[in-house]
Design an enzyme around this catalytic site. Structure first.
Site, PDB file in Angstrom:
ATOM      1  N   LYS A  91       0.875  -1.276   0.057  1.00 19.62           N
ATOM      2  CA  LYS A  91      -0.026   0.041   0.110  1.00 19.62           C
ATOM      3  C   LYS A  91       0.971   1.491  -0.036  1.00 19.62           C
ATOM      4  O   LYS A  91       0.481   2.404  -0.342  1.00 19.62           O
ATOM      5  CB  LYS A  91      -0.781   0.120   1.190  1.00 19.62           C
ATOM      6  CG  LYS A  91      -2.115  -1.089   1.063  1.00 19.62           C
ATOM      7  CD  LYS A  91      -2.865  -1.131   0.251  1.00 19.62           C
ATOM      8  CE  LYS A  91      -4.211  -1.988   0.336  1.00 19.62           C
ATOM      9  NZ  LYS A  91      -5.247  -1.597  -0.700  1.00 19.62           N
ATOM     10  N   LYS A  92       2.184   1.328   0.450  1.00 22.98           N
ATOM     11  CA  LYS A  92       3.034   2.277   0.454  1.00 22.98           C
ATOM     12  C   LYS A  92       3.650   2.551  -0.769  1.00 22.98           C
ATOM     13  O   LYS A  92       4.441   3.209  -1.045  1.00 22.98           O
ATOM     14  CB  LYS A  92       3.959   2.140   1.754  1.00 22.98           C
ATOM     15  CG  LYS A  92       3.507   2.416   2.867  1.00 22.98           C
ATOM     16  CD  LYS A  92       4.466   2.352   4.111  1.00 22.98           C
ATOM     17  CE  LYS A  92       4.241   2.564   5.443  1.00 22.98           C
ATOM     18  NZ  LYS A  92       3.087   1.678   5.972  1.00 22.98           N
ATOM     19  N   MET A  93       3.232   1.749  -1.790  1.00 21.47           N
ATOM     20  CA  MET A  93       3.599   1.940  -3.125  1.00 21.47           C
ATOM     21  C   MET A  93       2.915   3.151  -3.898  1.00 21.47           C
ATOM     22  O   MET A  93       3.058   3.526  -5.173  1.00 21.47           O
ATOM     23  CB  MET A  93       3.603   0.562  -3.797  1.00 21.47           C
ATOM     24  CG  MET A  93       4.678  -0.387  -3.551  1.00 21.47           C
ATOM     25  SD  MET A  93       4.350  -2.052  -4.507  1.00 21.47           S
ATOM     26  CE  MET A  93       5.210  -1.701  -6.039  1.00 21.47           C
ATOM     27  N   ASP A  94       2.118   3.890  -2.912  1.00 20.23           N
ATOM     28  CA  ASP A  94       1.353   4.900  -3.587  1.00 20.23           C
ATOM     29  C   ASP A  94       2.229   6.038  -3.746  1.00 20.23           C
ATOM     30  O   ASP A  94       3.272   6.299  -3.141  1.00 20.23           O
ATOM     31  CB  ASP A  94       0.357   5.220  -2.227  1.00 20.23           C
ATOM     32  CG  ASP A  94      -0.459   6.566  -2.815  1.00 20.23           C
ATOM     33  OD1 ASP A  94      -1.614   6.281  -3.193  1.00 20.23           O
ATOM     34  OD2 ASP A  94      -0.299   7.706  -2.294  1.00 20.23           O
ATOM     35  N   ASP A 137       8.319  -2.440   5.877  1.00 21.79           N
ATOM     36  CA  ASP A 137       7.112  -3.085   5.732  1.00 21.79           C
ATOM     37  C   ASP A 137       7.060  -4.245   4.853  1.00 21.79           C
ATOM     38  O   ASP A 137       6.538  -5.251   4.987  1.00 21.79           O
ATOM     39  CB  ASP A 137       6.050  -1.929   5.588  1.00 21.79           C
ATOM     40  CG  ASP A 137       5.438  -1.239   6.847  1.00 21.79           C
ATOM     41  OD1 ASP A 137       5.553  -1.911   7.888  1.00 21.79           O
ATOM     42  OD2 ASP A 137       4.954  -0.216   6.533  1.00 21.79           O
TER      43      ASP A 137
END
Length: 575
Positions: A91-94, A137
């Site tokens: 999700k942190k690949m945003d 993460d």
């Protein structure tokens, strides 16, 4: 294992699971990844054999000591915790996270003091918080699985959760994560720790004991080999029968793992729960990726029989402001609001008819962008169309064309902050044809409105918001402002900002907080600032006690309302 042997273990799990999930499902404003994780783990523990060691069941003789625990018990817990970290990394690949906009200014916290010895604040925000947080993460789950990298992963992950417990007010989540880290270790890790604190024995006794143990083990192996050879010679073989329980467990494991893999990316089905970000707000594992800053929420009640407009306190009948950012909650809030308003016998001198409409205008910022409307304020929420599987048509789109302004916003803020210790700025964007109604109190001085993009018309005056009194000789200031132009905005007056350009407009207010300046000059530090600076352990303890007392009061009030129709506590300001 016999069901009777698991009775205490099962009873304890059910005693936690039933009330926990009841409360969890009852109040969806409290849904988040953390509370969802606690509930899932509790269900997994219910189906496990966690009472085979160091348990009351063993002490009471209900479970045989050192009963083997099936490997799937370890697997499913490891899988759930692994997914927590891995999906958080995905999700942190945003884009906002990777560009460093999600958690800006977090480096001002004291826990990042050692990093600021050799890095700037901006570098700590970008490299340590965003990029290292993403890498941690995404990879820590694999590092925990691999034996050689596990000690290093446990150390780094422990520090990470300790830092989070200081950085964020997220309750017991960091401590739960620390408690679950040993699940990735070998099953005999408690025995190894106990051996470190066991009483030392003489080397001779140890050697003799080792010889006896080795001889016994060899004898057992020889006997087993002899028995196996004999069975083979006799043509008899032991077979493992797969029963219905094994098949049921396999189906449940496959279903759970498949569901947990699918749910965080199920937003293409549950479109009604999406806002500017995709995914349900309970199990998406997008922790800290989206930072919301809400500056204004206007609740307007229009009585169509009298033509009057009433503005309601957005905190009326609610204990949280989370409803302001979710379309399903906004619709529910409007319906609840109508019921409560209709039940009220009188509200000051104003009475409402049954023919009303409710409108909400929420202004918020996502990851440092301009403040903008989230929902169309022209839509009557009592008749608004909402479905779990349909996109919300009255959700205003995120103005991503202004996302590139965030760097310039930070530069402008630095310039404004340099004017005075009490100067500040707020950045607003709006859609063509819509109007911002705003009131600036006497606390602020030197207020200037500057247009950054587009074109607006500003109206200011005593009766600018009253359609019935406009045009009756009342003096109303009206000025058109284009890109790069500014005008002063009077305090203690309502004013309207109309976006008249064909494209969205964006503008900024700059001002000086005169009241705060006078308070500090007189030595009266605002209470909010004192509370912000005081973050000791004692304050955290008293804060949690106050929350517990408040929770008990709310539950008691709800029970009295159900049993004896005692009115619920409410706060309403209707003007």
């Amino acid at each position: 294992m016999d069901v009777h042997c698991l009775s205490h273990h099962v009873d304890c799990c059910l005693a936690f699971i039933i009330p926990y999930w009841y409360i969890f499902l009852l109040d969806k404003t409290s849904w988040n990844n953390h509370s969802y994780l606690y509930g899932v783990i509790s269900i997994l523990l219910l189906g496990s054999q966690a009472n085979c060691y160091w348990s009351l069941d063993i002490l009471l003789g209900r479970v045989k000591e050192n009963t083997p625990v099936p490997l799937w018990n370890y697997f499913i817990l490891r899988f759930q915790i692994f997914l927590l970290y891995f999906y958080a990394g995905l999700k942190k690949m945003d884009k906002d996270w990777l560009e460093g906009y999600s958690m800006r200014y977090l480096s001002n916290h004291w826990v990042f003091g050692p990093f600021k010895l050799f890095l700037t604040t901006e570098q700590v925000d970008f490299w340590i918080i965003h990029l290292n947080g993403f890498a941690l993460d995404l990879s820590v789950g694999f590092l925990l699985i691999y034996k050689k990298t596990r000690p290093m992963a446990l150390f780094v992950l422990g520090l990470f959760h300790i830092m989070n417990s200081r950085l964020f007010n997220i309750g017991m989540f960091p401590y739960v994560c620390i408690a679950t880290m040993p699940i990735f270790c070998n099953a005999d890790w408690p025995h190894k720790i106990l051996k470190l604190f066991s009483l030392p024995k003489s080397a001779t006794d140890d050697a003799k004991q080792d010889v006896r143990n080795t001889s016994a083990q060899l004898s057992v192996k020889e006997n087993k080999i002899g028995q196996s050879i004999k069975k083979l010679q006799d043509g008899r073989r032991d077979t493992f029968t797969i029963g219905w329980k094994h098949k049921l467990i396999t189906c449940l494991l496959i279903s759970h793992t498949g569901l947990q893999i699918f749910l965080p990316y199920s937003h293409f089905i549950t479109k009604g729960y999406n806002n500017w970000t995709n995914g349900l707000y309970g199990y998406s594992w997008d922790m800290m990726v989206h930072t919301w800053d809400t500056v204004l929420a206007v609740v307007k009640v229009v009585d169509h029989e009298t033509g009057q407009e009433h503005f309601l306190d957005p905190e009326a009948w609610v204990q949280t402001d989370r409803w302001e950012k979710h379309a399903d909650m906004v619709v529910q809030y409007a319906q609840c609001l109508k019921r409560n308003l209709m039940k009220a016998e009188s509200m000051d001198s104003n009475r409402l008819s049954g023919n009303i409409s409710i409108h909400v205008d929420v202004w918020c910022s996502l990851n440092g962008r301009f403040q903008q409307r989230m929902f169309d304020p022209r839509v009557d929420l009592l008749t608004a169309d909402w479905s779990p599987v349909k996109a919300v048509t009255w959700l205003m789109p995120l103005l991503t064309e202004f996302s590139s302004w965030r760097t310039q916003i930070m530069d402008i803020q630095r310039e404004v902050y340099s004017w005075s210790e009490y100067s500040d700025a707020i950045f607003v964007a709006d859609f063509p044809g819509l109007t911002l109604e705003n009131y600036i109190g006497e606390d602020l001085t030197n207020i200037t409105l500057t247009v950054l993009e587009g074109e607006v018309i500003v109206e200011a005056g005593d009766n600018v918001t009253d359609k019935h009194k406009q045009g009756r000789g009342n003096k109303i200031l009206r000025q058109k402002i284009s890109k790069g132009e500014s005008m002063g905005v009077p305090a203690r007056l309502f004013h309207r900002v109309h976006t008249v350009s064909a494209t969205p407009s964006c503008y900024m207010y700059s001002y000086v907080n005169h009241t705060r300046q006078l308070q500090e000059e007189q030595g009266d530090t605002p209470v909010a600032d004192v509370e912000h600076k005081s973050r000791g352990l004692w304050r955290e303890f008293t804060f949690r006690l106050e929350n517990m007392a408040r929770a008990v009061g709310l539950v008691s009030n709800a029970i009295l309302n159900i049993l004896y129709s005692v009115p619920m506590v409410k706060r309403v300001r209707l003007v």
